[in-house]
Design a protein around this motif. Structure first.
Motif, PDB file in Angstrom:
ATOM      1  N   LYS A  99      -5.449   7.154   0.347  1.00 31.66           N
ATOM      2  CA  LYS A  99      -4.810   5.986  -0.263  1.00 31.66           C
ATOM      3  C   LYS A  99      -4.491   6.273  -1.725  1.00 31.66           C
ATOM      4  O   LYS A  99      -5.347   6.758  -2.469  1.00 31.66           O
ATOM      5  CB  LYS A  99      -5.743   4.776  -0.173  1.00 31.66           C
ATOM      6  CG  LYS A  99      -6.132   4.402   1.252  1.00 31.66           C
ATOM      7  CD  LYS A  99      -7.114   3.232   1.264  1.00 31.66           C
ATOM      8  CE  LYS A  99      -7.556   2.900   2.675  1.00 31.66           C
ATOM      9  NZ  LYS A  99      -8.493   1.741   2.709  1.00 31.66           N
ATOM     10  N   HIS A 115       0.841  -1.187   0.000  1.00 32.95           N
ATOM     11  CA  HIS A 115       0.000   0.000   0.000  1.00 32.95           C
ATOM     12  C   HIS A 115       0.884   1.247   0.000  1.00 32.95           C
ATOM     13  O   HIS A 115       2.020   1.215   0.481  1.00 32.95           O
ATOM     14  CB  HIS A 115      -0.899   0.049   1.242  1.00 32.95           C
ATOM     15  CG  HIS A 115      -1.675  -1.202   1.494  1.00 32.95           C
ATOM     16  ND1 HIS A 115      -2.704  -1.620   0.676  1.00 32.95           N
ATOM     17  CD2 HIS A 115      -1.570  -2.143   2.473  1.00 32.95           C
ATOM     18  CE1 HIS A 115      -3.211  -2.749   1.147  1.00 32.95           C
ATOM     19  NE2 HIS A 115      -2.535  -3.089   2.232  1.00 32.95           N
ATOM     20  N   SER A 156      -3.158  -0.582   5.772  1.00 27.04           N
ATOM     21  CA  SER A 156      -3.766  -0.166   4.505  1.00 27.04           C
ATOM     22  C   SER A 156      -4.365   1.230   4.580  1.00 27.04           C
ATOM     23  O   SER A 156      -4.885   1.734   3.581  1.00 27.04           O
ATOM     24  CB  SER A 156      -4.848  -1.160   4.082  1.00 27.04           C
ATOM     25  OG  SER A 156      -5.911  -1.177   5.025  1.00 27.04           O
ATOM     26  N   GLY A 157      -4.316   1.860   5.773  1.00 26.94           N
ATOM     27  CA  GLY A 157      -4.773   3.238   5.913  1.00 26.94           C
ATOM     28  C   GLY A 157      -6.163   3.418   6.474  1.00 26.94           C
ATOM     29  O   GLY A 157      -6.651   4.549   6.571  1.00 26.94           O
ATOM     30  N   ASP A 158      -6.823   2.329   6.884  1.00 30.38           N
ATOM     31  CA  ASP A 158      -8.167   2.455   7.459  1.00 30.38           C
ATOM     32  C   ASP A 158      -8.072   2.891   8.921  1.00 30.38           C
ATOM     33  O   ASP A 158      -7.242   2.381   9.683  1.00 30.38           O
ATOM     34  CB  ASP A 158      -8.912   1.129   7.386  1.00 30.38           C
ATOM     35  CG  ASP A 158      -9.201   0.704   5.948  1.00 30.38           C
ATOM     36  OD1 ASP A 158      -9.409   1.589   5.113  1.00 30.38           O
ATOM     37  OD2 ASP A 158      -9.191  -0.522   5.681  1.00 30.38           O
ATOM     38  N   VAL A 211       0.144   5.169   1.317  1.00 26.49           N
ATOM     39  CA  VAL A 211      -0.817   6.067   1.954  1.00 26.49           C
ATOM     40  C   VAL A 211      -0.133   7.392   2.246  1.00 26.49           C
ATOM     41  O   VAL A 211       1.082   7.460   2.438  1.00 26.49           O
ATOM     42  CB  VAL A 211      -1.379   5.460   3.267  1.00 26.49           C
ATOM     43  CG1 VAL A 211      -2.175   4.198   2.972  1.00 26.49           C
ATOM     44  CG2 VAL A 211      -0.268   5.173   4.269  1.00 26.49           C
TER      45      VAL A 211
END
Length: 420
Positions: free
Chosen positions: A154, A83, A119-121, A85
């Motif tokens: 993202k 990922h 993943s940036g959540d 971000v």
């Protein structure tokens, strides 16, 4: 979603003609033009280099880098996926990651402890449901607050041959279409599926406009004139067998050269940079071994607009990342690498030959200096223009290096994009 805000920009700069052989100094000095470049080339419609997969081999490994001027994090997730971000907390906008490299289970902003998955959540908000005191609940986020609305930005990610690209523009064309078949062929020649091994980094800050480094590596005119090391030892000079190739939009290029014989040649001895008496104290710097994947050329310099140069200069291979920082400066990061199946002798050979490059390299120190001096001239005379007319004023591929066609081609693309 793509994050591309609408921005109003100033009028176009003035060119002397419809062509691009004379480039206005204003292209290097105007702050508003620079901001427009960031928007047009780094934040939309383009893929930008962020790193090599070998830099983050394990789950949780990350590397902090930039796209344009925006700080981003390249990270490997627990399932092996990669990922990218943005390094900006969704709460109060803090650049929460300060380390260049590291390993994390998750990302936490130190300001208010908002916590994000790799993943940036968004997965953790302190006091989201308030604080209970004396039978009452104080504070807390509004009832309609949704963590899913407040993740990190993202970027779209593309990987090929162990190289990672990213884009803020999720509607960007595929990486393969972005590179085009000609440049993709030279990309795959270097990144041919063999696992990469990181050998080290160089970093420098160059006081010049970021485009000057793209120009420098698209410029075969100067190496045999400026660089004593190159011309004297035959690594790159005007009489080498060569090709200059571009993608169909002329934004990317490959300069392909086959090493000539070190020593005297009529065209070479006429230039002051040739030093017939120059000798090496350590001959191992010229311990060059032909590798099967070369396919003939001893050097290929591939410029991917706007952000990266892929270098193969004999046995030294590296990426060179252009990181703009204001209209008159950029950071330049070299990542030297080899291949996991290299012998120890080849690894040492690559490391020795890497001394030609980097901030204090036998060759590259010259480039940083002339870029600085060029920028000084631009700033004092912003109404003037450069001349890039060696080999004519047209744009096209060639089978020689006595031309500035790649520079004209890049500005043909630059001008269309900036004036659209």
């Amino acid at each position: 979603m793509s994050e591309c805000p609408v921005t109003v920009f100033p009028p176009r700069i003035q060119w002397e003609s419809d062509g691009t052989s004379r480039i206005p100094f204003q292209a290097y000095t105007d702050e508003a033009i620079y901001k427009k470049e960031l928007d047009r080339f780094f934040y939309r419609n383009h893929w930008c280099y962020v790193g090599l997969e070998a830099e983050i081999p394990n789950a949780g490994d990350f590397k902090r880098t930039v796209v344009g001027e925006r700080s981003v994090i390249m990270v490997r997730d627990k399932d092996g996926s990669i990922h990218v971000v943005e390094n900006v907390c969704a709460h109060r906008g803090m650049a929460f990651c300060r380390e260049r490299h590291g390993n994390r289970e998750s990302f936490t902003c130190p300001y208010h402890q908002w916590n994000y998955t790799l993943s940036g959540d968004l997965q953790g908000v302190p006091f989201r449901r308030g604080v209970k005191q004396d039978g009452k609940v104080h504070g807390g986020m509004p009832a309609d607050f949704k963590p899913t609305d407040h993740g990190l930005t993202k970027l779209k990610v593309a990987t090929r041959g162990g190289v990672v690209f990213a884009s803020f523009d999720h509607e960007v064309e595929s990486l393969e279409d972005f590179l085009g078949p000609v440049i993709l062929g030279y990309f795959d020649r270097l990144f041919n599926g063999r696992k990469l091994k990181i050998l080290g980094y160089n970093r420098q800050r160059i006081p010049g406009n970021w485009k000057l480094m793209q120009e420098n590596i698209k410029d075969p005119y100067h190496p045999g004139l400026l660089h004593t090391w190159f011309v004297t030892f035959g690594l790159w000079r005007a009489d080498n067998k060569s090709q200059l190739l571009m993608d169909e939009r002329h934004r990317h290029a490959a300069m392909v050269s086959t090493r000539g014989a070190a020593g005297k040649a009529e065209q070479v001895t006429q230039v002051s940079s040739f030093k017939d008496s120059m000798q090496l104290h350590d001959a191992r710097f010229l311990d060059i071994v032909q590798e099967p994947w070369w396919g003939g050329p001893t050097a290929v310099m591939t410029t991917i607009f706007p952000s990266v140069i892929f270098q193969q200069q004999v046995n030294s291979v590296s990426t060179r990342h252009i990181q703009p920082d204001g209209h008159g400066a950029f950071d330049f990061v070299w990542t030297h690498f080899g291949f996991e199946d290299d012998t120890e002798e080849m690894t040492q050979r690559r490391l020795r030959q890497a001394n030609l490059f980097g901030p204090a390299g036998f060759v590259s120190a010259d480039d940083g200096e002339v870029i600085e001096w060029s920028q000084e001239g631009f700033e004092t005379k912003p109404f003037h223009r450069t001349v890039a007319e060696l080999g004519g004023r047209e744009v096209g591929d060639t089978d020689h290096m006595v031309t500035e066609t790649l520079i004209r081609g890049m500005y043909e693309y630059w001008r269309k994009a900036m004036e659209a």
